[in-house]
Design a protein around this motif. Structure first.
Motif, PDB file in Angstrom:
ATOM      1  N   MET A   1       0.825  -1.203   0.000  1.00  0.00           N
ATOM      2  CA  MET A   1       0.000   0.000   0.000  1.00  0.00           C
ATOM      3  C   MET A   1       0.866   1.262   0.000  1.00  0.00           C
ATOM      4  N   PHE A   2       1.873   1.305   0.913  1.00  0.00           N
ATOM      5  CA  PHE A   2       2.771   2.449   1.022  1.00  0.00           C
ATOM      6  C   PHE A   2       4.215   2.011   0.837  1.00  0.00           C
ATOM      7  N   PRO A   3       5.104   2.912   0.397  1.00  0.00           N
ATOM      8  CA  PRO A   3       6.526   2.562   0.320  1.00  0.00           C
ATOM      9  C   PRO A   3       7.056   2.166   1.692  1.00  0.00           C
ATOM     10  N   ALA A   4       7.942   1.179   1.721  1.00  0.00           N
ATOM     11  CA  ALA A   4       8.457   0.660   2.986  1.00  0.00           C
ATOM     12  C   ALA A   4       9.165   1.739   3.799  1.00  0.00           C
ATOM     13  N   SER A   5       9.821   2.682   3.137  1.00  0.00           N
ATOM     14  CA  SER A   5      10.581   3.710   3.859  1.00  0.00           C
ATOM     15  C   SER A   5       9.689   4.590   4.717  1.00  0.00           C
ATOM     16  N   ALA A   6       8.402   4.688   4.380  1.00  0.00           N
ATOM     17  CA  ALA A   6       7.504   5.566   5.127  1.00  0.00           C
ATOM     18  C   ALA A   6       7.338   5.118   6.572  1.00  0.00           C
ATOM     19  N   LYS A   7       7.469   3.817   6.831  1.00  0.00           N
ATOM     20  CA  LYS A   7       7.288   3.308   8.197  1.00  0.00           C
ATOM     21  C   LYS A   7       8.374   3.824   9.138  1.00  0.00           C
ATOM     22  N   GLY A   8       9.495   4.246   8.596  1.00  0.00           N
ATOM     23  CA  GLY A   8      10.539   4.821   9.425  1.00  0.00           C
ATOM     24  C   GLY A   8      10.256   6.250   9.838  1.00  0.00           C
ATOM     25  N   TRP A   9       9.205   6.837   9.277  1.00  0.00           N
ATOM     26  CA  TRP A   9       8.858   8.222   9.569  1.00  0.00           C
ATOM     27  C   TRP A   9       7.509   8.389  10.242  1.00  0.00           C
ATOM     28  N   THR A  10       6.527   7.559   9.893  1.00  0.00           N
ATOM     29  CA  THR A  10       5.165   7.815  10.350  1.00  0.00           C
ATOM     30  C   THR A  10       4.369   6.543  10.559  1.00  0.00           C
ATOM     31  N   ARG A  11       3.534   6.539  11.584  1.00  0.00           N
ATOM     32  CA  ARG A  11       2.619   5.432  11.824  1.00  0.00           C
ATOM     33  C   ARG A  11       1.512   5.388  10.784  1.00  0.00           C
ATOM     34  N   LEU A  12       1.317   6.472  10.075  1.00  0.00           N
ATOM     35  CA  LEU A  12       0.288   6.498   9.035  1.00  0.00           C
ATOM     36  C   LEU A  12       0.560   5.466   7.953  1.00  0.00           C
ATOM     37  N   ALA A  13       1.823   5.059   7.826  1.00  0.00           N
ATOM     38  CA  ALA A  13       2.174   4.053   6.825  1.00  0.00           C
ATOM     39  C   ALA A  13       1.731   2.654   7.236  1.00  0.00           C
ATOM     40  N   SER A  14       1.212   2.529   8.476  1.00  0.00           N
ATOM     41  CA  SER A  14       0.785   1.219   8.967  1.00  0.00           C
ATOM     42  C   SER A  14      -0.707   1.167   9.269  1.00  0.00           C
ATOM     43  N   VAL A  15      -1.462   2.133   8.768  1.00  0.00           N
ATOM     44  CA  VAL A  15      -2.902   2.145   9.063  1.00  0.00           C
ATOM     45  C   VAL A  15      -3.597   0.970   8.390  1.00  0.00           C
ATOM     46  N   SER A  16      -4.725   0.590   8.957  1.00  0.00           N
ATOM     47  CA  SER A  16      -5.512  -0.494   8.387  1.00  0.00           C
ATOM     48  C   SER A  16      -6.148  -0.051   7.077  1.00  0.00           C
ATOM     49  N   GLY A  17      -6.590  -1.021   6.300  1.00  0.00           N
ATOM     50  CA  GLY A  17      -7.273  -0.699   5.055  1.00  0.00           C
ATOM     51  C   GLY A  17      -8.537   0.117   5.293  1.00  0.00           C
ATOM     52  N   THR A  18      -9.244  -0.174   6.379  1.00  0.00           N
ATOM     53  CA  THR A  18     -10.481   0.551   6.696  1.00  0.00           C
ATOM     54  C   THR A  18     -10.191   2.016   7.009  1.00  0.00           C
ATOM     55  N   LEU A  19      -9.178   2.243   7.854  1.00  0.00           N
ATOM     56  CA  LEU A  19      -8.832   3.620   8.199  1.00  0.00           C
ATOM     57  C   LEU A  19      -8.296   4.368   6.987  1.00  0.00           C
ATOM     58  N   HIS A  20      -7.514   3.690   6.171  1.00  0.00           N
ATOM     59  CA  HIS A  20      -6.992   4.334   4.969  1.00  0.00           C
ATOM     60  C   HIS A  20      -8.138   4.770   4.057  1.00  0.00           C
ATOM     61  N   ALA A  21      -9.134   3.945   3.911  1.00  0.00           N
ATOM     62  CA  ALA A  21     -10.284   4.306   3.082  1.00  0.00           C
ATOM     63  C   ALA A  21     -10.997   5.530   3.653  1.00  0.00           C
ATOM     64  N   THR A  22     -11.067   5.609   4.989  1.00  0.00           N
ATOM     65  CA  THR A  22     -11.692   6.758   5.631  1.00  0.00           C
ATOM     66  C   THR A  22     -10.897   8.023   5.363  1.00  0.00           C
ATOM     67  N   LEU A  23      -9.572   7.949   5.436  1.00  0.00           N
ATOM     68  CA  LEU A  23      -8.728   9.119   5.187  1.00  0.00           C
ATOM     69  C   LEU A  23      -8.877   9.602   3.746  1.00  0.00           C
ATOM     70  N   ARG A  24      -8.903   8.664   2.819  1.00  0.00           N
ATOM     71  CA  ARG A  24      -9.077   9.046   1.417  1.00  0.00           C
ATOM     72  C   ARG A  24     -10.434   9.712   1.187  1.00  0.00           C
ATOM     73  N   ARG A  25     -11.463   9.192   1.853  1.00  0.00           N
ATOM     74  CA  ARG A  25     -12.794   9.773   1.707  1.00  0.00           C
ATOM     75  C   ARG A  25     -12.833  11.175   2.315  1.00  0.00           C
TER      76      ARG A  25
END
Length: 209
Positions: free
Chosen positions: A1-25
């Protein structure tokens, strides 16, 4: 879903599919200016290191006269948490992460990263960042912040004499918005904030050329 390097910077790179859909909406349904505003944007240790690096950074007056604020030219900075973060924002991974986070439908690339500081009496007058499609991504590192300090990012309503959106520069928050043709400004950093500065890092992540 997200580039692996993002996990070294933010927890947002590990959000669930449901939460990610909510953020996009939330971004899509953000009104006249599609946007997403999130707190606790970066890992706590990253945010703390960036705050200190910003305090230690070399700032100069903005080269454009009508913009009375300070910027930190990246080529003039010693290696630090700040230069590491800006390098990630400038990378293909940084662009891909932010595009994926809001569900942007086309490939993007980072065109510019600007590090800014406001001292008492400084502000950013109303302007439009670009007429190209893409995102402006604003990470805030201001601490402390109170409403009386000012330094609020505002978007005026196109039909009435009023702000339609006001975004405070809360520490470790990120504000992502569609950059094309969106007039906005930053209100004056007032004398009530004497002894403190407003810090932000902004990436312009636009359509690939």
């Amino acid at each position: 879903m997200f580039p692996a390097s993002a996990k070294g910077w933010t927890r947002l790179a590990s959000v669930s599919g449901t939460l990610h859909a909510t953020l996009r909406r939330e971004f899509i349904e953000g009104g006249r200016v599609p946007h997403l505003c999130l707190t606790d944007a970066l890992l706590p240790e990253r945010a703390e290191a960036l705050h200190q690096a910003l305090r230690d950074a070399h700032f100069v007056r903005h080269h454009h006269g009508p913009y009375p604020l300070h910027i930190a030219p990246l080529k003039q900075q010693a290696p630090s948490a700040l230069t590491d973060f800006c390098a990630w924002l400038q990378s293909a991974d940084g662009a891909a992460f932010h595009a994926a986070l809001v569900g942007w439908p086309e490939p993007l690339e980072t065109r510019q990263v600007q590090v800014s500081r406001m001292d008492v009496g400084e502000f950013f007058p109303e302007h439009r960042d670009t007429d190209e499609e893409g995102l402006a991504v604003v990470y805030n590192f201001t601490r402390p912040w109170e409403d009386r300090f000012g330094g609020v990012l505002t978007f005026r309503h196109p039909e009435v004499d009023a702000d339609m959106m006001r975004v405070p520069p809360l520490f470790n928050s990120v504000f992502i918005f569609r950059a094309k043709g969106a007039p906005h400004r930053v209100t004056e950093w007032t004398s009530e904030a004497r002894g403190h500065q407003r810090y932000s890092v902004t990436a312009f992540i636009l359509a690939k050329r």
